[in-house]
Scaffold this motif. Structure first.
Motif, mmCIF file in Angstrom:
data_model
loop_
_atom_site.group_PDB
_atom_site.id
_atom_site.type_symbol
_atom_site.label_atom_id
_atom_site.label_comp_id
_atom_site.label_asym_id
_atom_site.label_seq_id
_atom_site.Cartn_x
_atom_site.Cartn_y
_atom_site.Cartn_z
ATOM 1 N N GLY A 21 9.288 8.857 -2.480
ATOM 2 C CA GLY A 21 10.445 8.317 -2.707
ATOM 3 C C GLY A 21 10.664 6.833 -1.946
ATOM 4 N N GLY A 22 12.044 6.323 -2.024
ATOM 5 C CA GLY A 22 12.263 4.776 -1.741
ATOM 6 C C GLY A 22 12.183 4.933 0.011
ATOM 7 N N LEU A 23 12.730 5.790 0.483
ATOM 8 C CA LEU A 23 12.849 5.915 1.924
ATOM 9 C C LEU A 23 11.524 5.843 2.531
ATOM 10 C CD1 LEU A 23 15.026 5.989 4.193
ATOM 11 C CD2 LEU A 23 14.670 8.347 4.302
ATOM 12 N N SER A 24 10.335 6.196 2.137
ATOM 13 C CA SER A 24 9.136 6.282 2.497
ATOM 14 C C SER A 24 8.682 4.633 2.485
ATOM 15 C CB SER A 24 8.113 7.151 1.671
ATOM 16 O OG SER A 24 8.444 8.310 1.827
ATOM 17 N N ILE A 25 8.995 4.061 1.446
ATOM 18 C CA ILE A 25 8.744 2.586 1.135
ATOM 19 C C ILE A 25 9.565 1.789 2.263
ATOM 20 C CG2 ILE A 25 8.991 0.432 -0.291
ATOM 21 C CD1 ILE A 25 8.546 2.835 -2.741
ATOM 22 N N ALA A 26 10.601 2.117 2.504
ATOM 23 C CA ALA A 26 11.254 1.373 3.600
ATOM 24 C C ALA A 26 10.905 1.512 4.888
ATOM 25 C CB ALA A 26 12.729 1.825 3.590
ATOM 26 N N TRP A 27 10.426 2.718 5.183
ATOM 27 C CA TRP A 27 9.742 2.795 6.419
ATOM 28 C C TRP A 27 8.396 2.308 6.401
ATOM 29 C CZ3 TRP A 27 11.549 4.114 10.973
ATOM 30 C CH2 TRP A 27 12.674 4.963 10.981
ATOM 31 N N GLY A 28 7.647 2.377 5.380
ATOM 32 C CA GLY A 28 6.259 1.663 5.424
ATOM 33 C C GLY A 28 6.393 0.092 5.809
ATOM 34 N N TYR A 29 7.460 -0.430 4.982
ATOM 35 C CA TYR A 29 7.652 -1.964 5.164
ATOM 36 C C TYR A 29 8.007 -2.246 6.528
ATOM 37 C CZ TYR A 29 6.092 -4.940 1.324
ATOM 38 O OH TYR A 29 5.286 -5.611 0.576
ATOM 39 N N GLY A 30 8.723 -1.361 6.967
ATOM 40 C CA GLY A 30 9.383 -1.581 8.557
ATOM 41 C C GLY A 30 8.210 -1.539 9.356
ATOM 42 N N ILE A 31 7.510 -0.709 9.428
ATOM 43 C CA ILE A 31 6.221 -0.449 10.246
ATOM 44 C C ILE A 31 5.342 -1.690 9.934
ATOM 45 C CG2 ILE A 31 4.232 0.914 10.862
ATOM 46 C CD1 ILE A 31 5.941 3.234 10.456
ATOM 47 N N ALA A 32 5.181 -2.082 8.583
ATOM 48 C CA ALA A 32 4.338 -3.217 8.149
ATOM 49 C C ALA A 32 4.613 -4.298 8.880
ATOM 50 C CB ALA A 32 4.365 -3.172 6.806
ATOM 51 N N LEU A 33 6.049 -4.696 9.207
ATOM 52 C CA LEU A 33 6.497 -5.925 9.728
ATOM 53 C C LEU A 33 6.285 -5.747 11.164
ATOM 54 C CD1 LEU A 33 7.906 -8.533 9.618
ATOM 55 C CD2 LEU A 33 10.028 -7.592 9.589
ATOM 56 N N MET A 34 6.751 -4.515 11.708
ATOM 57 C CA MET A 34 6.725 -4.470 13.080
ATOM 58 C C MET A 34 5.201 -4.591 13.755
ATOM 59 S SD MET A 34 7.971 -1.170 15.502
ATOM 60 C CE MET A 34 6.718 -0.146 14.759
ATOM 61 N N PHE A 35 4.290 -4.323 13.116
ATOM 62 C CA PHE A 35 2.987 -4.418 13.524
ATOM 63 C C PHE A 35 2.402 -5.891 13.660
ATOM 64 C CE2 PHE A 35 -1.769 -3.309 11.966
ATOM 65 C CZ PHE A 35 -2.388 -3.740 13.108
ATOM 66 N N PRO A 36 2.410 -6.819 12.885
ATOM 67 C CA PRO A 36 2.296 -8.033 13.088
ATOM 68 C C PRO A 36 3.208 -8.737 14.018
ATOM 69 C CG PRO A 36 3.040 -8.022 10.756
ATOM 70 C CD PRO A 36 2.788 -6.728 11.293
ATOM 71 N N VAL A 37 4.389 -8.439 14.343
ATOM 72 C CA VAL A 37 5.221 -8.998 15.059
ATOM 73 C C VAL A 37 4.863 -8.708 16.446
ATOM 74 C CG1 VAL A 37 7.681 -8.811 16.132
ATOM 75 C CG2 VAL A 37 7.418 -9.134 13.710
ATOM 76 N N GLY A 55 0.694 -1.138 -0.006
ATOM 77 C CA GLY A 55 0.023 -0.021 0.174
ATOM 78 C C GLY A 55 0.987 1.099 -0.014
ATOM 79 N N THR A 56 1.933 1.157 0.781
ATOM 80 C CA THR A 56 2.789 2.209 0.726
ATOM 81 C C THR A 56 3.371 2.654 -0.682
ATOM 82 O OG1 THR A 56 3.430 2.035 3.147
ATOM 83 C CG2 THR A 56 4.963 3.305 1.895
ATOM 84 N N ILE A 57 3.867 1.387 -1.253
ATOM 85 C CA ILE A 57 4.495 1.451 -2.596
ATOM 86 C C ILE A 57 3.416 2.070 -3.452
ATOM 87 C CG2 ILE A 57 5.508 0.088 -4.453
ATOM 88 C CD1 ILE A 57 6.596 -1.839 -2.577
ATOM 89 N N ALA A 58 2.026 1.677 -3.420
ATOM 90 C CA ALA A 58 1.042 2.155 -4.335
ATOM 91 C C ALA A 58 1.113 3.812 -4.039
ATOM 92 C CB ALA A 58 -0.306 1.551 -4.032
ATOM 93 N N ALA A 59 0.745 4.122 -2.857
ATOM 94 C CA ALA A 59 0.864 5.439 -2.532
ATOM 95 C C ALA A 59 1.931 6.489 -2.770
ATOM 96 C CB ALA A 59 0.946 5.767 -0.889
ATOM 97 N N VAL A 60 3.204 5.700 -3.113
ATOM 98 C CA VAL A 60 4.292 6.443 -3.415
ATOM 99 C C VAL A 60 4.535 6.719 -4.869
ATOM 100 C CG1 VAL A 60 6.809 6.738 -3.307
ATOM 101 C CG2 VAL A 60 5.487 6.343 -1.136
ATOM 102 N N THR A 61 4.157 5.883 -5.736
ATOM 103 C CA THR A 61 4.183 5.694 -6.984
ATOM 104 C C THR A 61 3.067 5.876 -8.035
ATOM 105 O OG1 THR A 61 3.743 2.953 -7.067
ATOM 106 C CG2 THR A 61 6.168 3.971 -6.546
ATOM 107 N N LEU A 62 2.035 5.696 -7.743
ATOM 108 C CA LEU A 62 0.656 5.872 -8.416
ATOM 109 C C LEU A 62 0.203 7.446 -8.736
ATOM 110 C CD1 LEU A 62 -1.489 2.888 -7.431
ATOM 111 C CD2 LEU A 62 0.025 3.014 -9.316
ATOM 112 N N LYS A 63 -0.006 7.652 -9.789
ATOM 113 C CA LYS A 63 -0.596 8.996 -9.947
ATOM 114 C C LYS A 63 -1.787 9.594 -9.640
ATOM 115 C CE LYS A 63 -1.219 11.894 -14.061
ATOM 116 N NZ LYS A 63 -1.567 12.033 -15.643
ATOM 117 N N GLY A 64 -1.458 10.776 -8.755
ATOM 118 C CA GLY A 64 -2.847 11.086 -8.146
ATOM 119 C C GLY A 64 -2.685 10.811 -6.867
#
Length: 286
Positions: free
Chosen positions: A41-57, A25-34
């Motif tokens: 950028g990529g750092l937002s994706i990295a943080w999005g995925y980091g939080i995405a893993l921390m949540f279920p853990v 979802g973060t990748i979509a938010a960062v790359t899709l038009k509109g």
């Protein structure tokens, strides 16, 4: 109370769903038009995925172990740290969870896919590819395999280390055994206060471990994301790629090839990296 294995499977499915929903979802938010977050950028994706893993853990670590990744499950099983009898069920739950998570991403960003109308960008919100593709499939696959295997080695080694060595279980067991050997009443206020302090420490350690895992993934995606986007998880790549394959253009706009020639890399390489990581960890600490 020990959770049943069916609850553990459900936890793995929901946990992987959350991982893919927030991460892709973060990748979509960062790359899709509109999207209001387009271009972050990529750092937002990295943080999005980091939080995405921390949540279920944080939510499921005490239920299923929160593997949410077949490479973790297979790595642990290969090192004798997880029963093989439940490996297939865990992986199936993870794959289903990844598919559901990606379907939710599509439901949220359907109109943005249509605005973007670019198959390459759309595929990037589902699955990973390699930046060397234009230099030939062989180079892309070799580079991708090395990147994904090393990245997943670091991820799995870190996860096992953060969650195995210092979660407090050993100290709780020590207090109980020491009290019993000394003939003390394990339900006495003094012993219970020691156990309670240990439990509190274990809970704090769990929080720190989950935070460390999330931050580790942020760093790994920042490091290994350049060549491939850093799947580091077979379910996270294969499940969404299957979804992309069956999605019509009326949902995701212009479609490109699903790149099945490359799809084996983010499945096999993370498993290899995960198995090696778990084996090395066991040889060092067990």
């Amino acid at each position: 109370m020990t959770d049943s294995w069916m609850i553990k499977y459900l936890a793995e499915g929901i946990g992987t769903m959350l991982l893919v929903l927030i991460g892709n979802g973060t990748i979509a938010a960062v790359t899709l038009k509109g999207s209001k977050n387009n271009g972050m950028g990529g750092l937002s994706i990295a943080w999005g995925y980091g939080i995405a893993l921390m949540f279920p853990v944080l939510v499921f670590a005490n239920v299923s172990g929160a593997h949410v990744n077949p490479a973790v499950t297979l790595g642990l099983a290969s090192a004798g740290l997880f029963p093989w009898a439940h490996v297939a069920q865990y992986i199936l739950a993870q794959l289903i969870g990844a598919i559901v998570g990606q379907l939710l991403v599509v439901a949220i960003y359907n109109q943005y896919y249509l605005k973007t109308n670019d198959g390459a960008i759309a595929l990037g919100t589902f699955a990973t590819t390699n930046a060397l593709e234009e230099d030939g499939h062989t180079k892309a696959m070799i580079n991708g395999f090395i990147n994904e295997a090393i990245g997943t080695f670091a991820l799995v080694f870190g996860i096992i280390g953060f969650t195995t060595n210092f979660f407090g279980a050993e100290s709780i067991k020590w207090y109980m055994q020491a009290a019993a050997k000394q003939g003390a009443n394990t339900s006495s206020p003094d012993v219970m206060s020691q156990i309670w302090a240990s439990v509190s420490g274990a809970s704090a350690s769990k929080m720190v471990g989950a935070l460390a895992i999330g931050l580790l993934l942020v760093g790994l995606i920042t490091c290994f994301g350049g060549p491939t986007g850093a799947a580091l998880n077979p379910a996270r790549d294969l499940g969404p790629r299957l979804v992309y394959m069956v999605m019509p253009q009326s949902v995701v706009g212009e479609k490109t090839d699903s790149k099945w020639w490359y799809a084996w890399v983010p499945v096999v390489a993370p498993i290899v990296g995960g198995v090696i990581a778990a084996t090395v960890f066991k040889l060092m600490f067990k």
